[in-house]
Write a protein that holds these residues in place. Structure first.
Motif, PDB file in Angstrom:
ATOM      1  N   THR A  22      20.532   1.519  -5.528  1.00 11.00           N
ATOM      2  CA  THR A  22      19.687   2.573  -6.081  1.00 11.00           C
ATOM      3  C   THR A  22      18.644   1.899  -6.958  1.00 11.00           C
ATOM      4  OG1 THR A  22      21.553   4.098  -6.077  1.00 11.00           O
ATOM      5  CG2 THR A  22      19.668   4.704  -7.439  1.00 11.00           C
ATOM      6  N   VAL A  23      17.390   2.365  -6.850  1.00  7.92           N
ATOM      7  CA  VAL A  23      16.297   1.789  -7.628  1.00  7.92           C
ATOM      8  C   VAL A  23      15.441   2.896  -8.243  1.00  7.92           C
ATOM      9  CG1 VAL A  23      16.180  -0.298  -6.205  1.00  7.92           C
ATOM     10  CG2 VAL A  23      14.710   1.623  -5.659  1.00  7.92           C
ATOM     11  N   ARG A  24      14.751   2.530  -9.332  1.00 11.82           N
ATOM     12  CA  ARG A  24      13.746   3.412  -9.939  1.00 11.82           C
ATOM     13  C   ARG A  24      12.396   2.755  -9.707  1.00 11.82           C
ATOM     14  NH1 ARG A  24      14.576   2.900 -15.228  1.00 11.82           N
ATOM     15  NH2 ARG A  24      16.431   4.187 -15.106  1.00 11.82           N
ATOM     16  N   VAL A  25      11.484   3.474  -9.089  1.00 15.63           N
ATOM     17  CA  VAL A  25      10.175   2.940  -8.726  1.00 15.63           C
ATOM     18  C   VAL A  25       9.312   2.724  -9.969  1.00 15.63           C
ATOM     19  CG1 VAL A  25       8.039   3.398  -7.450  1.00 15.63           C
ATOM     20  CG2 VAL A  25      10.246   4.042  -6.456  1.00 15.63           C
ATOM     21  N   ILE A  26       8.702   1.553 -10.043  1.00 15.21           N
ATOM     22  CA  ILE A  26       7.679   1.274 -11.049  1.00 15.21           C
ATOM     23  C   ILE A  26       6.323   1.618 -10.444  1.00 15.21           C
ATOM     24  CG2 ILE A  26       6.555  -0.499 -12.440  1.00 15.21           C
ATOM     25  CD1 ILE A  26       9.266  -2.041 -12.319  1.00 15.21           C
ATOM     26  N   ARG A  27       6.081   1.078  -9.244  1.00  7.23           N
ATOM     27  CA  ARG A  27       4.830   1.387  -8.525  1.00  7.23           C
ATOM     28  C   ARG A  27       4.947   0.909  -7.091  1.00  7.23           C
ATOM     29  NH1 ARG A  27       2.401  -3.089 -11.955  1.00  7.23           N
ATOM     30  NH2 ARG A  27       2.878  -4.888 -10.685  1.00  7.23           N
ATOM     31  N   LYS A  28       4.192   1.553  -6.234  1.00  3.92           N
ATOM     32  CA  LYS A  28       4.049   1.108  -4.848  1.00  3.92           C
ATOM     33  C   LYS A  28       2.861   0.153  -4.839  1.00  3.92           C
ATOM     34  CE  LYS A  28       3.339   2.863  -0.189  1.00  3.92           C
ATOM     35  NZ  LYS A  28       3.081   4.051   0.610  1.00  3.92           N
ATOM     36  N   LEU A  29       3.057  -1.031  -4.299  1.00  2.00           N
ATOM     37  CA  LEU A  29       2.005  -2.047  -4.298  1.00  2.00           C
ATOM     38  C   LEU A  29       1.046  -1.836  -3.131  1.00  2.00           C
ATOM     39  CD1 LEU A  29       4.381  -5.000  -5.140  1.00  2.00           C
ATOM     40  CD2 LEU A  29       2.775  -3.899  -6.694  1.00  2.00           C
ATOM     41  N   ASP A  30      -0.203  -2.169  -3.336  1.00  4.16           N
ATOM     42  CA  ASP A  30      -1.232  -1.998  -2.312  1.00  4.16           C
ATOM     43  C   ASP A  30      -1.438  -3.261  -1.482  1.00  4.16           C
ATOM     44  OD1 ASP A  30      -1.747   0.626  -3.068  1.00  4.16           O
ATOM     45  OD2 ASP A  30      -3.269   0.038  -4.526  1.00  4.16           O
ATOM     46  N   GLY A  36       4.024   0.968   8.690  1.00 11.66           N
ATOM     47  CA  GLY A  36       5.307   1.582   8.409  1.00 11.66           C
ATOM     48  C   GLY A  36       6.128   0.866   7.351  1.00 11.66           C
ATOM     49  N   TRP A  37       5.586  -0.200   6.771  1.00 15.60           N
ATOM     50  CA  TRP A  37       6.289  -0.961   5.737  1.00 15.60           C
ATOM     51  C   TRP A  37       5.453  -0.980   4.463  1.00 15.60           C
ATOM     52  CZ3 TRP A  37      11.067  -3.416   6.351  1.00 15.60           C
ATOM     53  CH2 TRP A  37      11.587  -3.390   7.653  1.00 15.60           C
ATOM     54  N   CYS A  38       6.103  -1.208   3.324  1.00 15.71           N
ATOM     55  CA  CYS A  38       5.371  -1.342   2.063  1.00 15.71           C
ATOM     56  C   CYS A  38       6.166  -2.208   1.093  1.00 15.71           C
ATOM     57  CB  CYS A  38       5.088   0.029   1.437  1.00 15.71           C
ATOM     58  SG  CYS A  38       6.538   0.852   0.767  1.00 15.71           S
ATOM     59  N   TRP A  39       5.478  -2.650   0.055  1.00 14.46           N
ATOM     60  CA  TRP A  39       6.101  -3.377  -1.047  1.00 14.46           C
ATOM     61  C   TRP A  39       6.184  -2.428  -2.237  1.00 14.46           C
ATOM     62  CZ3 TRP A  39       8.354  -8.090  -1.258  1.00 14.46           C
ATOM     63  CH2 TRP A  39       8.112  -8.970  -0.215  1.00 14.46           C
ATOM     64  N   VAL A  40       7.313  -2.465  -2.942  1.00 13.47           N
ATOM     65  CA  VAL A  40       7.534  -1.597  -4.091  1.00 13.47           C
ATOM     66  C   VAL A  40       8.081  -2.428  -5.247  1.00 13.47           C
ATOM     67  CG1 VAL A  40       8.833   0.402  -4.929  1.00 13.47           C
ATOM     68  CG2 VAL A  40       8.075   0.341  -2.570  1.00 13.47           C
ATOM     69  N   ASP A  41       7.480  -2.287  -6.423  1.00 16.57           N
ATOM     70  CA  ASP A  41       8.049  -2.842  -7.653  1.00 16.57           C
ATOM     71  C   ASP A  41       9.025  -1.807  -8.189  1.00 16.57           C
ATOM     72  OD1 ASP A  41       6.944  -5.352  -7.979  1.00 16.57           O
ATOM     73  OD2 ASP A  41       5.289  -4.667  -9.228  1.00 16.57           O
ATOM     74  N   CYS A  42      10.221  -2.254  -8.559  1.00 21.32           N
ATOM     75  CA  CYS A  42      11.231  -1.294  -9.000  1.00 21.32           C
ATOM     76  C   CYS A  42      12.270  -1.969  -9.886  1.00 21.32           C
ATOM     77  CB  CYS A  42      11.906  -0.644  -7.809  1.00 21.32           C
ATOM     78  SG  CYS A  42      12.651  -1.822  -6.683  1.00 21.32           S
ATOM     79  N   TYR A  43      13.095  -1.142 -10.503  1.00 22.64           N
ATOM     80  CA  TYR A  43      14.266  -1.606 -11.239  1.00 22.64           C
ATOM     81  C   TYR A  43      15.495  -1.244 -10.435  1.00 22.64           C
ATOM     82  CZ  TYR A  43      11.339  -2.192 -15.375  1.00 22.64           C
ATOM     83  OH  TYR A  43      10.363  -2.590 -16.252  1.00 22.64           O
ATOM     84  N   GLN A  44      16.359  -2.215 -10.184  1.00 21.94           N
ATOM     85  CA  GLN A  44      17.633  -1.925  -9.543  1.00 21.94           C
ATOM     86  C   GLN A  44      18.554  -1.352 -10.611  1.00 21.94           C
ATOM     87  OE1 GLN A  44      19.393  -5.128  -7.337  1.00 21.94           O
ATOM     88  NE2 GLN A  44      21.345  -4.081  -7.146  1.00 21.94           N
ATOM     89  N   ASP A  50      21.647   2.441 -15.420  1.00 19.75           N
ATOM     90  CA  ASP A  50      20.931   1.482 -16.263  1.00 19.75           C
ATOM     91  C   ASP A  50      20.288   0.401 -15.395  1.00 19.75           C
ATOM     92  OD1 ASP A  50      21.755   2.722 -18.651  1.00 19.75           O
ATOM     93  OD2 ASP A  50      23.645   1.626 -18.636  1.00 19.75           O
ATOM     94  N   ALA A  51      19.090  -0.010 -15.793  1.00 20.01           N
ATOM     95  CA  ALA A  51      18.387  -1.066 -15.059  1.00 20.01           C
ATOM     96  C   ALA A  51      19.100  -2.401 -15.255  1.00 20.01           C
ATOM     97  CB  ALA A  51      16.947  -1.163 -15.543  1.00 20.01           C
ATOM     98  N   ILE A  52      19.352  -3.101 -14.136  1.00 19.98           N
ATOM     99  CA  ILE A  52      20.020  -4.403 -14.222  1.00 19.98           C
ATOM    100  C   ILE A  52      19.135  -5.539 -13.705  1.00 19.98           C
ATOM    101  CG2 ILE A  52      22.364  -3.512 -14.178  1.00 19.98           C
ATOM    102  CD1 ILE A  52      22.441  -4.157 -11.165  1.00 19.98           C
TER     103      ILE A  52
END
Length: 90
Positions: A22-30, A36-44, A50-52
């Protein structure tokens, strides 16, 4: 997909998620990538939410599962916020 979204990632999203996370999105990278694919910055997140770890993940957004946010955790009973001291002027 936007900042703050909670996502459950499993093999459908990418083969790297043999064990779902499970992750919380910080931002979708451009960044330019395959259709059909993307890069995402996130916290696991751990089981408590809690973010680990901070991660940049390559995934297929069509195959992520959005998780509804859980209600905020209550403050432990008997705990009071710290008292504020009056501000001295002069």
């Amino acid at each position: 997909m936007k900042a703050g979204d909670l996502l459950r990632l499993d093999r459908a999203a990418s083969v790297q998620f043999m064990i779902p996370i499970t992750v919380r999105v910080i931002r979708k990278l451009d960044w330019i990538t395959y259709d059909g694919w993307c890069w995402v910055d996130c916290y696991q997140l751990d089981d408590k939410g809690d973010a680990i770890a901070r991660r940049s993940l390559f995934l297929m957004p069509e195959h992520v599962t959005y998780v509804p946010p859980s209600p905020p955790r209550p403050t432990p009973a008997g705990r009071k916020p710290p008292a504020r001291k009056p501000l001295k002027v002069g």
